[in-house]
Design a protein around this motif. Structure first.
Motif: not given
Length: 83
Positions: A14-29
């Motif tokens: 779960r922690r890895t999934f959420i970290s990846s989600l935040f990272g992808l959101t940052f990259l997209a922005s």
């Protein structure tokens, strides 16, 4: 395998999934903001609200005139009496 069992994540997953989600959101922005510097702006360069010259070249300026107050009141009275 049941659907509830497949969706169950332990703490580390779960922690890895959420970290990846935040990272992808940052990259997209970052990509979205940097794309505005690369791609051309689709706005008409001749029309800006703060332009010093009045109307754009080749176009007529639109002039909106207000009706006198007495005409507007008469129209409102006529339309309300028809109902």
């Amino acid at each position: 395998m049941s659907a509830t069992r497949a969706l169950h994540l332990n703490h580390r997953q779960r922690r890895t999934f959420i970290s990846s989600l935040f990272g992808l959101t940052f990259l997209a922005s970052v990509l979205t903001v940097s794309a505005s510097a690369i791609l051309p702006c689709p706005v008409d360069r001749g029309r800006h609200a703060d332009a010093a010259a009045g109307a754009p070249v080749g176009r007529r300026a639109v002039v909106v005139e207000k009706k006198p107050r007495s005409v507007v009141l008469a129209q409102n009275l006529n339309s309300s009496s028809e109902v």
